[in-house]
Design a protein around this motif. Sequence first.
Motif, PDB file in Angstrom:
ATOM      1  N   LEU A  69      10.114   4.826 -11.523  1.00 39.57           N
ATOM      2  CA  LEU A  69       9.917   4.826 -10.195  1.00 39.57           C
ATOM      3  C   LEU A  69       9.953   3.654  -9.511  1.00 39.57           C
ATOM      4  CD1 LEU A  69       6.502   7.067 -10.602  1.00 39.57           C
ATOM      5  CD2 LEU A  69       8.577   7.722  -9.360  1.00 39.57           C
ATOM      6  N   GLY A  70      10.365   3.626  -8.168  1.00 36.42           N
ATOM      7  CA  GLY A  70      10.698   2.508  -7.379  1.00 36.42           C
ATOM      8  C   GLY A  70       9.510   2.043  -6.483  1.00 36.42           C
ATOM      9  N   TYR A  74       5.210   3.277  -4.866  1.00 30.22           N
ATOM     10  CA  TYR A  74       3.911   2.472  -4.963  1.00 30.22           C
ATOM     11  C   TYR A  74       3.373   2.310  -3.458  1.00 30.22           C
ATOM     12  CZ  TYR A  74       1.132  -1.487  -5.141  1.00 30.22           C
ATOM     13  OH  TYR A  74      -0.006  -2.405  -5.111  1.00 30.22           O
ATOM     14  N   GLN A  75       4.352   2.152  -2.553  1.00 35.02           N
ATOM     15  CA  GLN A  75       3.835   1.841  -1.007  1.00 35.02           C
ATOM     16  C   GLN A  75       3.081   3.156  -0.562  1.00 35.02           C
ATOM     17  OE1 GLN A  75       7.858   0.885   0.554  1.00 35.02           O
ATOM     18  NE2 GLN A  75       7.338  -1.257   0.370  1.00 35.02           N
ATOM     19  N   LEU A  76       3.752   4.195  -0.917  1.00 32.33           N
ATOM     20  CA  LEU A  76       3.214   5.541  -0.430  1.00 32.33           C
ATOM     21  C   LEU A  76       1.820   5.759  -1.127  1.00 32.33           C
ATOM     22  CD1 LEU A  76       6.026   8.074  -0.328  1.00 32.33           C
ATOM     23  CD2 LEU A  76       4.995   7.208   1.807  1.00 32.33           C
ATOM     24  N   GLY A  77       1.540   5.506  -2.329  1.00 32.35           N
ATOM     25  CA  GLY A  77       0.459   5.723  -3.168  1.00 32.35           C
ATOM     26  C   GLY A  77      -0.825   4.626  -2.674  1.00 32.35           C
ATOM     27  N   SER A  78      -0.147   3.435  -2.080  1.00 33.13           N
ATOM     28  CA  SER A  78      -1.120   2.469  -1.756  1.00 33.13           C
ATOM     29  C   SER A  78      -1.499   2.956  -0.502  1.00 33.13           C
ATOM     30  CB  SER A  78      -0.539   1.253  -1.782  1.00 33.13           C
ATOM     31  OG  SER A  78       0.010   0.792  -2.980  1.00 33.13           O
ATOM     32  N   ARG A  79      -0.892   3.353   0.294  1.00 23.82           N
ATOM     33  CA  ARG A  79      -1.275   3.964   1.574  1.00 23.82           C
ATOM     34  C   ARG A  79      -2.264   5.017   1.574  1.00 23.82           C
ATOM     35  NH1 ARG A  79      -0.014   3.427   6.972  1.00 23.82           N
ATOM     36  NH2 ARG A  79       0.109   1.172   6.080  1.00 23.82           N
ATOM     37  N   TYR A  80      -1.948   5.884   0.619  1.00 23.06           N
ATOM     38  CA  TYR A  80      -2.931   6.868   0.485  1.00 23.06           C
ATOM     39  C   TYR A  80      -4.034   6.578  -0.232  1.00 23.06           C
ATOM     40  CZ  TYR A  80      -5.282  11.115  -2.066  1.00 23.06           C
ATOM     41  OH  TYR A  80      -6.084  11.919  -2.400  1.00 23.06           O
TER      42      TYR A  80
END
Length: 259
Positions: A69-70, A74-80
């Motif tokens: 995974l790139g 991680y950025q999307l998961g962190s925003r969630y």
Amino acid sequence: MDGMGRLVPAVTRAFDILELFLEGDGTLSAPEVTRKLRLPRTTVHELLTTLAARSYLVTIPEQPGRYRLGVRTYQLGSRYAEQLDLAAEGQRVAREVAETCDETVHVAILEDADVIYIAKVDSTHAVRMVSAAGRRLPAHCTAVGKMLLASLPAAELDARIEGRELAGMTPHSLTDPAELRAALSAVRERGVASEHRESNPDVSCVAAPVRDSAGRVVAALSVSVPMIRWSEDREAELSDLAVKGAGDLSARLGHRGAR
């Protein structure tokens, strides 16, 4: 699918590929994706190339031909995670559980040697409860508290109960440290906690652990029942329901373990 638009096959396949990385060691090759999803090799190659170009996947330099995974995932998961609100999510799940069993449902967190209720949904039956959202109660007198105490590392548990007076809320409360430790050991073995008339002389309760994305127990969800409706069969039924509700809340917090 009634009420829904048509799903786009290419997008569905791209998400199928991304979700494969939740399994195993988190790395995959194109042939492995092809085999697992039973897709044409050309399609897999195009999808992997596209996902890598958008930083959703990245190739592993020391393992040519393998992907992980790139940074974009991680950025999307962190925003969630930033948008998560344990109390709000807890209230939603508590409502769902309460609608299933029509009993009072709580979600609580541990603070020092007390629990703080962050969500509560009442039964439609009139029941007098000592709990309320925002209220603090001694952890050792409640099922949620026992669940949370039992989940602590030994040193942390010692720090919270050693040298402390375990005040009772009813004649049935556990006020002896040795008895409490034995009860917490049983909770660890069962995976659920219970209390019978220990915080309220007319109520029994069962609770299950809520875990975050790292697997840490961050809260507990409980179902409380008046003694007039309590039985061994009812306890078993509600224990299963508490475990399912806690699992649903854990999943909303990003936990991927078995429910």
